[in-house]
Design a protein around this motif. Structure first.
Motif, mmCIF file in Angstrom:
data_model
loop_
_atom_site.group_PDB
_atom_site.id
_atom_site.type_symbol
_atom_site.label_atom_id
_atom_site.label_comp_id
_atom_site.label_asym_id
_atom_site.label_seq_id
_atom_site.Cartn_x
_atom_site.Cartn_y
_atom_site.Cartn_z
ATOM 1 N N ARG A 104 2.880 3.902 5.627
ATOM 2 C CA ARG A 104 1.595 3.211 5.643
ATOM 3 C C ARG A 104 1.771 1.853 6.348
ATOM 4 O O ARG A 104 2.864 1.286 6.344
ATOM 5 N N VAL A 123 0.425 8.152 -2.771
ATOM 6 C CA VAL A 123 1.749 7.687 -2.365
ATOM 7 C C VAL A 123 2.771 8.089 -3.421
ATOM 8 O O VAL A 123 2.421 8.428 -4.546
ATOM 9 N N ASP A 172 5.918 9.739 5.180
ATOM 10 C CA ASP A 172 4.719 9.081 4.653
ATOM 11 C C ASP A 172 4.893 7.572 4.812
ATOM 12 O O ASP A 172 5.461 6.888 3.962
ATOM 13 N N THR A 189 7.258 6.986 -0.016
ATOM 14 C CA THR A 189 6.334 6.271 0.864
ATOM 15 C C THR A 189 6.957 4.949 1.311
ATOM 16 O O THR A 189 7.551 4.225 0.517
#
Length: 435
Positions: A272, A237, A270, A241
């Protein structure tokens, strides 16, 4: 008359529903201990001389966290034994973990609300005061309090839109239920006024504010957040991120987050995802769902993972949402999208400064959500498609969410004070006994 009608209706309902309830008890563990207590079989606990016995009843982890702020204050001042009961396994585990080292606190399960079970539990507990939270109005429990001439207080009192509609149709039922209570401390002036219009005794009703604003939040440092992120398996990361959180999600709501995640990652971002299900036993089902989407994953309960670098973390453990929330850039509030109704609390996210969105089913927090929306501190999404588009739009311009964090925390700070009000009332209770 009403209590006898309730007792008669309870028996066939209990007989029909218990076979469905029993597998859930077994699946969530602690079967023998739980079932004995739910039938009112509590252990004998010696009374400490000159100590007041207080029976506190909460439902879920959210109510338990709010109650803990009161429990901590009572333990600090001493002179009381606390019997804390709950109806959910998750809240029981949370309370046991937090209170197991306090000799003057006993944690157990609330009895089924039938006369035989409730009467047996009352004989064992013998409280001097009963504290209920939010909307825990069990008729038999209240009736037993009146039989034993024990005062009952309802803290953080609230009711849903659906419950209020029932009260409007049957105002005598509201007057009967609240007639057992000696003090009712509401989260909002509006709901207090609504009950006053139904003919309730104004001397019993007061506004205390929302106790959940006073829940102690252990704010993590930047270094601790980074360690927590790596501990979830998010390794590769960087500054760009972004972390999306499913806050106490219910079945079907995880697909909203996974669809949004798929679109965002396809566009090169990116992002998560941290999934915190409302019921931790859904961890296995969520793992299967994530696998169908093809994302690498990690699972908190057994520390397993599919890859060195994880895209989706399944947090199927109890009592960690406060810490995990502090990792998030944006959260979706669970139990708010059809067919679910009521909503999980947005207050903990606000206290942690996490921007949020939710569906139309937030009736348990209607006034809070109205206030958040009026200040542009949350987003109401009409359906799942709108929620997906909102998540994508917000995270693509996530720099705009930074200032919102500070405004959410300031809003939370402004609304504190309910704990001081409740403790003031309790101090008067103890003082009256001394006099």
């Amino acid at each position: 008359m009403i209590i006898w009608l309730y007792r008669l209706a309870f028996v066939p309902v209990f007989v029909c529903l218990f076979p469905f309830y029993l597998p859930k008890i077994i699946r969530r563990g602690g079967y023998l201990e739980k079932i004995k207590q739910r039938f009112g079989h509590y252990p004998r606990i010696d009374r400490v001389q000159d100590y007041k016995r207080i029976w506190m009843q909460v439902v879920s982890v959210g109510e338990a966290q709010a109650a803990l702020s009161v429990i901590d204050k009572l333990l600090d001042q001493g002179q009381c034994q606390l019997f804390v009961t709950t109806t959910t396994t998750s809240a029981y585990a949370f309370l046991q973990k937090r209170l197991q080292n306090h000799a003057s606190v006993w944690v157990g399960f609330f009895p089924f609300d039938f006369v035989l079970f409730s009467r047996r539990a009352w004989r064992r507990v013998c409280p001097d005061l009963v504290l209920l939270f939010e909307s825990e109005l069990w008729p038999e429990h209240l009736y037993q309090a009146s039989v034993h001439q024990v005062p009952v207080w309802l803290l953080n009192a609230r009711f849903s839109d659906r419950t209020y509609q029932r009260y409007l149709r049957f105002p005598y039922l509201a007057r009967w239920l609240y007639g057992f209570l000696d003090k009712v401390m509401f989260v909002s002036q509006k709901q207090m006024q609504q009950l006053l219009q139904l003919g309730l005794d104004s001397k019993k009703l007061m506004r205390m504010g929302q106790l959940k604003f006073d829940v102690k939040i252990d704010m993590l440092t930047h270094q601790k957040i980074q360690r927590l992120i790596k501990g979830m398996g998010f390794i590769c990361v960087g500054e760009g991120t972004r972390y999306l959180l499913g806050s106490s999600t219910w079945n079907g709501e995880e697909e909203i987050l996974l669809d949004a995640l798929k679109c965002l990652r396809s566009s090169g971002m990116d992002v998560r995802l941290i999934l915190v299900p409302r019921h931790v036993e859904r961890g296995e089902d969520l793992l299967k769902l994530v696998k169908r989407y093809g994302f690498s994953w990690s699972r908190r309960s057994d520390h397993s993972c599919s890859d060195e670098d994880v895209i989706v973390h399944i947090a199927d453990t109890i009592g960690e949402i406060q810490q995990l929330s502090q990792c998030a850039d944006l959260a979706l509030v669970g139990k708010s999208f059809f067919p679910h109704e009521g909503g999980q609390t947005p207050l903990e996210l606000a206290c942690c400064g996490v921007p949020m969105l939710y569906g139309p089913g937030m009736s348990n927090f209607r006034e809070v959500c109205d206030d958040l929306e009026s200040r542009l501190l949350s987003r109401l999404c009409g359906d799942r498609d709108e929620a997906i588009q909102t998540i994508i739009a917000l995270l693509e311009k996530s720099d705009d969410l930074g200032s919102e964090r500070c405004r959410l925390q300031a809003w939370s700070q402004e609304n504190r004070g309910a704990l001081s009000f409740a403790m003031g009332q309790l101090s008067e209770f103890f003082a009256e006994d001394i006099v």
